[in-house]
Design a protein around this motif. Structure first.
Motif, PDB file in Angstrom:
ATOM      1  N   UNK A  78       0.797  -1.318  -0.012  1.00 53.70           N
ATOM      2  CA  UNK A  78       0.066   0.026  -0.041  1.00 53.70           C
ATOM      3  C   UNK A  78       0.758   1.454  -0.110  1.00 53.70           C
ATOM      4  N   UNK A  79       2.264   1.275  -0.332  1.00 53.75           N
ATOM      5  CA  UNK A  79       2.840   2.204  -0.620  1.00 53.75           C
ATOM      6  C   UNK A  79       2.648   3.405  -1.582  1.00 53.75           C
ATOM      7  N   UNK A  80       2.770   4.762  -1.398  1.00 54.72           N
ATOM      8  CA  UNK A  80       2.513   5.498  -2.218  1.00 54.72           C
ATOM      9  C   UNK A  80       3.634   6.545  -2.623  1.00 54.72           C
ATOM     10  N   UNK A  81       3.759   7.345  -3.765  1.00 56.38           N
ATOM     11  CA  UNK A  81       4.884   8.257  -3.894  1.00 56.38           C
ATOM     12  C   UNK A  81       4.485   9.345  -3.124  1.00 56.38           C
ATOM     13  N   UNK A  82       5.559  10.285  -3.214  1.00 58.75           N
ATOM     14  CA  UNK A  82       5.515  11.641  -2.602  1.00 58.75           C
ATOM     15  C   UNK A  82       4.286  12.556  -3.423  1.00 58.75           C
ATOM     16  N   UNK A  83       3.649  13.218  -2.706  1.00 60.16           N
ATOM     17  CA  UNK A  83       2.614  14.019  -3.445  1.00 60.16           C
ATOM     18  C   UNK A  83       1.485  13.307  -4.263  1.00 60.16           C
ATOM     19  N   UNK A  84       1.307  11.985  -3.737  1.00 62.20           N
ATOM     20  CA  UNK A  84       0.290  11.153  -4.268  1.00 62.20           C
ATOM     21  C   UNK A  84      -0.827  10.868  -3.516  1.00 62.20           C
ATOM     22  N   UNK A  85      -2.319  10.732  -3.816  1.00 60.26           N
ATOM     23  CA  UNK A  85      -3.074  10.537  -2.868  1.00 60.26           C
ATOM     24  C   UNK A  85      -3.730   8.930  -2.992  1.00 60.26           C
TER      25      UNK A  85
END
Length: 91
Positions: A78-85
């Motif tokens: 469930x990881x997300x990138x920076x500035x990602x919703x």
């Protein structure tokens, strides 16, 4: 009297061989059962081979590129990138 034993011996031998054909090791039912087992094992081997090929491709991707690492991190962790919703939809 000697001529009488020859047909009896031949018939006895025929009965023994016929019994082996139907009930002994390597009999017709035994060969059919083994053939069925062989086909089942071939199917299992084919499935295992496909699974191995998928795993080999995944290992190759993990060694060669970071795209699969990112995909795994997103889907499994469930990881997300920076500035990602991250939006999760419950069903």
């Amino acid at each position: 009297m000697g001529n009488r034993w020859v047909p009896v011996m031949l018939i006895s031998l025929l009965l023994i061989l016929h019994g082996q054909l139907w009930f002994g090791r390597g009999s017709i039912p035994d060969v059919a059962r083994l053939s069925k087992q062989l086909e089942e094992q071939k199917q299992l081997n084919a499935q295992a081979s496909q699974a191995n090929e998928r795993l080999e491709a995944e290992i190759h991707d993990l060694k060669e590129g970071l795209e699969i690492v990112e995909e795994k991190a997103r889907s499994e962790l469930g990881m997300v990138k920076t500035n990602e919703i991250y939006v999760q939809i419950a069903r």
